[in-house]
Scaffold this motif. Sequence first.
Motif, mmCIF file in Angstrom:
data_model
loop_
_atom_site.group_PDB
_atom_site.id
_atom_site.type_symbol
_atom_site.label_atom_id
_atom_site.label_comp_id
_atom_site.label_asym_id
_atom_site.label_seq_id
_atom_site.Cartn_x
_atom_site.Cartn_y
_atom_site.Cartn_z
ATOM 1 N N LEU A 72 -0.529 15.513 -13.886
ATOM 2 C CA LEU A 72 -0.207 15.067 -15.240
ATOM 3 C C LEU A 72 0.290 13.626 -15.219
ATOM 4 O O LEU A 72 -0.132 12.801 -16.053
ATOM 5 C CB LEU A 72 0.845 15.985 -15.854
ATOM 6 C CG LEU A 72 1.369 15.591 -17.243
ATOM 7 C CD1 LEU A 72 0.220 15.569 -18.257
ATOM 8 C CD2 LEU A 72 2.470 16.546 -17.690
ATOM 9 N N ARG A 73 1.184 13.314 -14.309
ATOM 10 C CA ARG A 73 1.705 11.950 -14.200
ATOM 11 C C ARG A 73 0.565 10.970 -13.922
ATOM 12 O O ARG A 73 0.542 9.858 -14.484
ATOM 13 C CB ARG A 73 2.752 11.861 -13.092
ATOM 14 C CG ARG A 73 4.083 12.538 -13.412
ATOM 15 C CD ARG A 73 5.066 12.385 -12.247
ATOM 16 N NE ARG A 73 5.274 10.999 -11.901
ATOM 17 C CZ ARG A 73 6.134 10.184 -12.515
ATOM 18 N NH1 ARG A 73 6.855 10.635 -13.517
ATOM 19 N NH2 ARG A 73 6.267 8.925 -12.129
ATOM 20 N N GLN A 74 -0.367 11.389 -13.088
ATOM 21 C CA GLN A 74 -1.492 10.513 -12.764
ATOM 22 C C GLN A 74 -2.355 10.259 -13.996
ATOM 23 O O GLN A 74 -2.784 9.125 -14.250
ATOM 24 C CB GLN A 74 -2.315 11.138 -11.641
ATOM 25 C CG GLN A 74 -3.329 10.210 -11.003
ATOM 26 C CD GLN A 74 -3.960 10.839 -9.783
ATOM 27 O OE1 GLN A 74 -4.484 11.946 -9.831
ATOM 28 N NE2 GLN A 74 -3.888 10.137 -8.658
ATOM 29 N N LEU B 46 -1.417 10.235 -17.001
ATOM 30 C CA LEU B 46 -0.654 9.389 -17.921
ATOM 31 C C LEU B 46 -0.500 7.957 -17.412
ATOM 32 O O LEU B 46 0.109 7.119 -18.084
ATOM 33 C CB LEU B 46 0.727 10.002 -18.166
ATOM 34 C CG LEU B 46 0.739 11.339 -18.922
ATOM 35 C CD1 LEU B 46 2.145 11.907 -18.986
ATOM 36 C CD2 LEU B 46 0.161 11.173 -20.328
ATOM 37 N N GLY B 47 -1.042 7.695 -16.238
ATOM 38 C CA GLY B 47 -1.030 6.343 -15.711
ATOM 39 C C GLY B 47 0.129 5.997 -14.808
ATOM 40 O O GLY B 47 0.298 4.825 -14.420
ATOM 41 N N PHE B 48 0.936 6.992 -14.437
ATOM 42 C CA PHE B 48 2.057 6.732 -13.542
ATOM 43 C C PHE B 48 1.581 6.769 -12.080
ATOM 44 O O PHE B 48 0.732 7.578 -11.711
ATOM 45 C CB PHE B 48 3.161 7.768 -13.737
ATOM 46 C CG PHE B 48 3.848 7.684 -15.066
ATOM 47 C CD1 PHE B 48 4.808 6.710 -15.297
ATOM 48 C CD2 PHE B 48 3.528 8.560 -16.090
ATOM 49 C CE1 PHE B 48 5.442 6.620 -16.527
ATOM 50 C CE2 PHE B 48 4.153 8.481 -17.318
ATOM 51 C CZ PHE B 48 5.108 7.504 -17.543
ATOM 52 N N ALA B 49 2.163 5.908 -11.257
ATOM 53 C CA ALA B 49 1.830 5.907 -9.830
ATOM 54 C C ALA B 49 2.477 7.103 -9.148
ATOM 55 O O ALA B 49 3.619 7.464 -9.453
ATOM 56 C CB ALA B 49 2.311 4.614 -9.181
ATOM 57 N N LEU B 50 1.726 7.723 -8.253
ATOM 58 C CA LEU B 50 2.264 8.840 -7.482
ATOM 59 C C LEU B 50 3.003 8.309 -6.254
ATOM 60 O O LEU B 50 2.602 7.306 -5.660
ATOM 61 C CB LEU B 50 1.139 9.776 -7.051
ATOM 62 C CG LEU B 50 0.334 10.429 -8.183
ATOM 63 C CD1 LEU B 50 -0.710 11.375 -7.599
ATOM 64 C CD2 LEU B 50 1.241 11.177 -9.146
#
Length: 296
Positions: free
Chosen positions: A80-82, A84-88
Amino acid sequence: MKVQANGIAFEVEDRPAPGEPRGTVLLVMGLGMQLIAWPPALLDALAADGFRVICFDNRDCGLSTCLDGLGAPNLPLAALRQRLGFALRPPYTLADMAADALGVLDALQVQRAHVVGVSMGGMIAQRLALAAPQRVASLSSIMSSSGARKLPGPRPAALRALFSRPKGRGEEAVVRHTLGLLRAIGSPGFPADPIAQRAQVQRAVQRSFTPAGTLRQMLAVMADGRRADELPRIAVPTLVVHGKDDPLVPLACGEDTARRIPGARFVAVAGMGHDLPPGVVDMLLAPLLSHLRSHP
């Protein structure tokens, strides 16, 4: 035997060539898979052709160090974070795992090797070729991917099998679960012998079972989003082999990998899925051995 690299103990099997070695082949296995997953027919053929053959358990797998102190990642949340454009931020990366492979070569005093990786192992092999090209005689990326974000994903049945859990905690439940996964991703043109497959799975489960380690490896794969743009820098001779019927990592993933690596040779195998049954090994050996012989 055990060797130390990057503060981790790695289980390694080192098979010498029967005579003067033609070269060394380092085999890098895929997600959650142990070194015993390499088919004996493949190992025998490489050795018979004059190659020293080295295989090892990746970190968090098999008899190598299990890093449970790093915790078990929440993959749905990470996905989900990925989106939404967040770096893992995985506890370790595929670049770290490539450094492990290089560390194994260092521990065995191997200056240069042919690097052959399957699935996640192919991604690690790509990373190794990028990081230390002077140590890589050739690269073979099998049933793997560039990691480019717009590539097609697994078929629904394969995805469900990958993220399912055993229906119980005992050995038999784990064996049944693993067999179900292997059936979901296997080669339709080269069905595995069910008795031999069960025996192999049971042996693997008895040797080691590290589900949290597999999740950490998977997060490392998910987080490696820049590799595709870096592949054009690979300057070592490269062979890319992919199954036309791979339900887990579709054929387009192999085609994309070969397209990005300058001069790469691409071989598509009809009937091959995401495993290495005897029929697939037979189809794989001719292009693989030719590739290895051509780049001493």
